[in-house]
Design an enzyme around this catalytic site. Structure first.
Site, PDB file in Angstrom:
ATOM      1  N   THR A 116      35.302  28.734 -10.366  1.00 50.93           N
ATOM      2  CA  THR A 116      36.115  29.238  -9.430  1.00 50.93           C
ATOM      3  C   THR A 116      36.110  30.733  -9.406  1.00 50.93           C
ATOM      4  OG1 THR A 116      37.551  27.495 -10.028  1.00 50.93           O
ATOM      5  CG2 THR A 116      38.579  29.132  -8.483  1.00 50.93           C
ATOM      6  N   GLU A 117      35.848  31.210  -8.027  1.00 53.13           N
ATOM      7  CA  GLU A 117      35.974  32.537  -7.545  1.00 53.13           C
ATOM      8  C   GLU A 117      37.430  32.947  -6.994  1.00 53.13           C
ATOM      9  OE1 GLU A 117      33.172  34.073  -4.562  1.00 53.13           O
ATOM     10  OE2 GLU A 117      32.325  32.128  -4.528  1.00 53.13           O
ATOM     11  N   HIS A 166      29.662  40.790  -4.960  1.00 55.72           N
ATOM     12  CA  HIS A 166      30.646  40.193  -5.762  1.00 55.72           C
ATOM     13  C   HIS A 166      31.940  40.894  -5.937  1.00 55.72           C
ATOM     14  CE1 HIS A 166      26.698  38.970  -7.517  1.00 55.72           C
ATOM     15  NE2 HIS A 166      27.149  37.727  -7.309  1.00 55.72           N
ATOM     16  N   THR A 212      36.667  15.529  -9.052  1.00 56.36           N
ATOM     17  CA  THR A 212      36.594  14.786  -7.977  1.00 56.36           C
ATOM     18  C   THR A 212      36.297  15.756  -6.948  1.00 56.36           C
ATOM     19  OG1 THR A 212      38.976  14.671  -7.765  1.00 56.36           O
ATOM     20  CG2 THR A 212      37.843  12.897  -8.629  1.00 56.36           C
ATOM     21  N   GLY A 213      36.182  16.975  -6.782  1.00 58.37           N
ATOM     22  CA  GLY A 213      36.040  17.988  -5.885  1.00 58.37           C
ATOM     23  C   GLY A 213      34.593  17.876  -5.242  1.00 58.37           C
ATOM     24  N   GLU A 253      24.928  45.335 -11.702  1.00 65.09           N
ATOM     25  CA  GLU A 253      25.116  45.951 -10.305  1.00 65.09           C
ATOM     26  C   GLU A 253      26.243  46.899 -10.664  1.00 65.09           C
ATOM     27  OE1 GLU A 253      27.140  42.473  -8.729  1.00 65.09           O
ATOM     28  OE2 GLU A 253      25.390  41.440  -8.245  1.00 65.09           O
ATOM     29  N   GLU A 283      31.889  19.754  -4.818  1.00 64.46           N
ATOM     30  CA  GLU A 283      30.918  20.551  -5.622  1.00 64.46           C
ATOM     31  C   GLU A 283      30.903  20.082  -6.876  1.00 64.46           C
ATOM     32  OE1 GLU A 283      30.580  24.708  -4.822  1.00 64.46           O
ATOM     33  OE2 GLU A 283      30.565  24.562  -2.633  1.00 64.46           O
TER      34      GLU A 283
END
Lengths: 305, 404
Positions: A99-100, A260, A17-18, A217, A20
């Site tokens: 999620t970050e 990142h 329901t968020g 990276e 995004e």
């Protein structure tokens, strides 16, 4: 063929329901993915674009009436570990963590439990994965029509520490007439569920995949691990790598993080220069420019441009 | 987040690892008092978040409280690698029989904490590992199961340490591993871990780093150490540009913008994104002879005001002649919003967008609308058929002419 996903692959969205997550659900449904339920504690009985919402993963699985293959987890960092453990303990085998900013200790706990239960984690801090024309799990590629534009089916497996660059590179492969077998946004954190080397065996077993492209990276030892994997296995798959963040090798950039969370040079082995040398020593072609990737793939595949 | 030595000492102490009786002082007078309380010879150590303090004169020995006061006054005024000390640590000069190393780090490949131990302490562990690999013991611990003392014992015994040394060092390493896990550390090191003349073990120096993402849930520990919530411990002081961009980002929850200019001093301002795209584009500009004035990242779906704010800050930097607005293909960020933001920035600063924006290369969501806006102002733009490398080349060429 492909890795991890298939035509009949089913998944749920935790945190559906968020804002995004609502978009992501729409995009996946439009692409043809089978989103069979969503979970937001306290919101049972609602629906998101026709997908029923439940309080628990167990309820979602029960409603589906058969094992659910995957879950996309997009809940705030403080609740992510609990959500992922819930998915694992309810028999879900592929978990994409969007999620970050999740502390490493939490990620390591989730990964360790996943290992004990035979589940696999992709991410955190990733956009998920896509098998062109078959299934899109996560926000990768964006809305269905944009994803279709960037991702055509083809022989190249893509793995990238950057979600956006997964699509950029895949789009260039599509434009060059090559296309993608499966593209995985593996996540930009220091500890992730599935590294390049850990996914290589799956690509190796996929007859559709004829070559691999990785975006990489500075920071961490994931590329060294891939080099070791290549040295130990006589892989049939040529690998083309692109290394971004070479400017971080400059003395004044030491200890700074760019892009990142995992992209920080902490030791000599973390630098772009060191990583490029290791990859090349393992026979991996490292291209200097991002636009050289399609031709390098064609070259290795023996396709005439 | 890196801790000062005096904080690291406190962290190991509260985990039950013995330390010497020490004092943290911010004035020379306090240092004298601390030396009096300790009694006997002391060592005065600069409290800075950088290495190489011994070499720089930031560590001195004193036999008397007067001498301690004089040394403290010198060290408190001594800048080391651009850092002024936060204070000094006054420590009894220990009678060390042998120095060991105990540490815990993350192993990103194994995805577990890794315990390290060496009977050759006092020097850099990476050097010991290279020159004397048989003097370094290693062992992973689980993230889920309780950490047992035997796991630490195995690591220590692997270096050949036995007898009472093994039994005294074991709880130190086990406790260090537990505090590493419990307190979300990314590095927990005791070096040297000293065996004193009487056979007891104490941590003589400690180095701790905590994961920034874990700060919210480690509030209690940080409060206990007296660390303010906004004490970010960046490796350098943020510039005006960096502070301004952070303030614009914080003022609006939509989208994310970041800007850095530490180490950059060119004439081409970069308004770029997202994470990987920014790294790729910064390299592409530099590799083709361009001189970036800054690094930036646009992520998520920022408002027009946010995109405008970032572009303005970049344009206001000294020496910036033009900006390049470039991203990898976007799906969340809207091309038209960024286009409107950067044009607004030019207009508000009285600059012609056509002259000021060297190139606009953001393909993806809402690109048709964005390109229409750019066309109206005569700004050169390109879609995904132009690579990030080529877009960077065009920007560089516009600012410094075609390469000869």
């Amino acid at each position: 063929m492909s890795i991890l996903l298939a035509e009949d692959f089913t998944f749920i969205v935790q945190g559906i329901t968020g804002r995004e997550a609502v978009n992501l659900t729409r995009e996946c449904l439009d692409y043809g993915s089978k989103v069979v339920g969503g979970v937001t504690p306290g919101r049972k009985g609602r629906d998101v674009h026709g997908v029923p919402v439940f309080d628990t993963v167990a309820q979602a699985v029960e409603h589906h009436g058969a094992p659910v293959n995957g879950s996309v987890v997009t809940v705030p960092p403080a609740f992510t570990k609990d959500a992922v453990l819930e998915a694992i303990e309810n028999g879900i085998e592929l978990i994409v963590i969007v999620t970050e900013r999740i502390p490493r200790g939490d990620v390591a706990q989730m990964v360790e439990l996943a290992g004990m239960r035979g589940a696999r984690i992709i991410g955190p801090n990733c956009l998920g994965l896509i098998v062109p024309g078959v299934c899109k799990m996560g926000g990768i590629g964006g809305p269905a029509k944009d994803a279709a534009k960037a991702y055509a089916p083809g022989p190249v497996g893509v793995m990238s520490r950057s979600g956006g660059m997964t699509t950029e590179i895949s789009s260039s492969l599509t434009q060059a007439g090559l296309g993608v077998s499966t593209a995985v946004s593996i996540g930009g954190d220091a500890i992730i569920g599935s590294t390049y080397a850990e996914l290589m065996a799956l690509f190796e077993a996929d007859p559709e995949t004829q070559a691999i492209v990785i975006y990489t990276e500075p920071g961490g030892r994931m590329e060294a691990q891939l080099s070791e994997w290549v040295a130990e296995h006589s892989s049939r798959l040529p690998i083309i790598a692109f290394m971004a963040g070479k400017f971080m090798d400059e003395e004044e950039m030491k200890g700074m993080s760019f892009g990142h969370a995992g992209t920080i040079v902490e030791g000599i082995q973390d630098t772009a220069t060191e990583k490029i040398a290791r990859l090349e020593a393992a026979g991996i072609r490292v291209v200097e420019r991002i636009d050289e990737i399609p031709d390098a793939v064609k070259d290795r595949l023996g396709v005439t441009a | 987040m890196r801790f000062y030595e005096y904080e690291s000492r406190k962290i190991v102490e509260r985990a039950g690892i013995p330390v010497t009786k020490y004092g943290f002082c911010t004035t020379a007078g306090e240092a004298r008092q601390a030396a009096e309380e300790i009694g006997g010879p002391v060592v005065i150590k600069s409290q800075v978040l950088t290495g190489g303090r011994m070499k720089a004169g930031g560590v001195k020995f004193a036999d008397t409280p007067e001498e301690a006061e004089a040394h403290a006054a010198e060290i408190l005024a001594l800048e080391i690698n651009g850092h002024m000390p936060r204070g000094v640590l006054v420590d009894p000069k220990a009678e060390v029989a042998q120095e060991y190393y105990a540490g815990v780090v993350w192993d990103g490949t194994a995805k577990r904490p890794l315990m390290l131990f060496s009977d050759m302490g006092g020097i850099d562990i990476e050097q010991v590992a290279e020159e004397h690999p048989d003097h370094v013991g290693r062992g992973h611990v689980s993230n889920l199961l309780p950490i047992s003392d035997f796991e630490a014992k195995q690591v220590i015994a692997a270096t050949g340490v036995s007898g009472s040394e093994l039994n005294r060092a074991t709880p130190v390493l086990a406790r260090l591993a537990r505090l590493f896990r419990d307190n979300d550390m990314t590095l927990a090191e005791i070096n040297p871990l000293a065996k004193l003349a009487d056979g007891t073990f104490v941590a003589l120096d400690a180095h701790m780093e905590m994961e920034n993402e874990a700060k919210p849930r480690q509030k209690a520990l940080l409060a206990e150490l007296g660390i303010a919530e906004d004490d970010n411990r960046e490796p350098y002081e943020p510039s005006e540009f960096e502070r301004n961009v952070a303030a614009i980002d914080a003022a609006d929850h939509r989208g994310v913008i970041q800007g850095k200019d530490h180490g950059f001093a060119g004439n081409l301002g970069l308004v770029i994104g997202a994470g990987g795209g920014s790294l790729t584009l910064t390299d592409a500009v530099r590799s083709q002879g361009g001189r970036p004035a800054n690094y930036s990242e646009i992520g998520g779906n920022p408002s027009v005001a946010k995109a405008c704010g970032l572009a303005k800050e970049v344009l206001n930097k000294d020496g910036v002649e033009k900006i390049a607005v470039m991203m990898s293909i976007v799906s969340n960020t809207r091309v038209d919003i960024v286009a409107r933001g950067v044009i607004k920035a030019c207009l508000e600063l009285g600059k012609d967008p056509e002259e000021t924006i060297a190139i606009f290369r953001i393909p993806g969501a809402w690109e048709e609308e964005g390109f229409k806006t750019l066309e109206r102002y005569g700004v050169e733009y390109c879609d995904r058929s132009v690579s990030m490398w080529e877009a960077a080349r065009r920007a560089v060429e516009k600012i410094q002419g075609a390469p000869e």
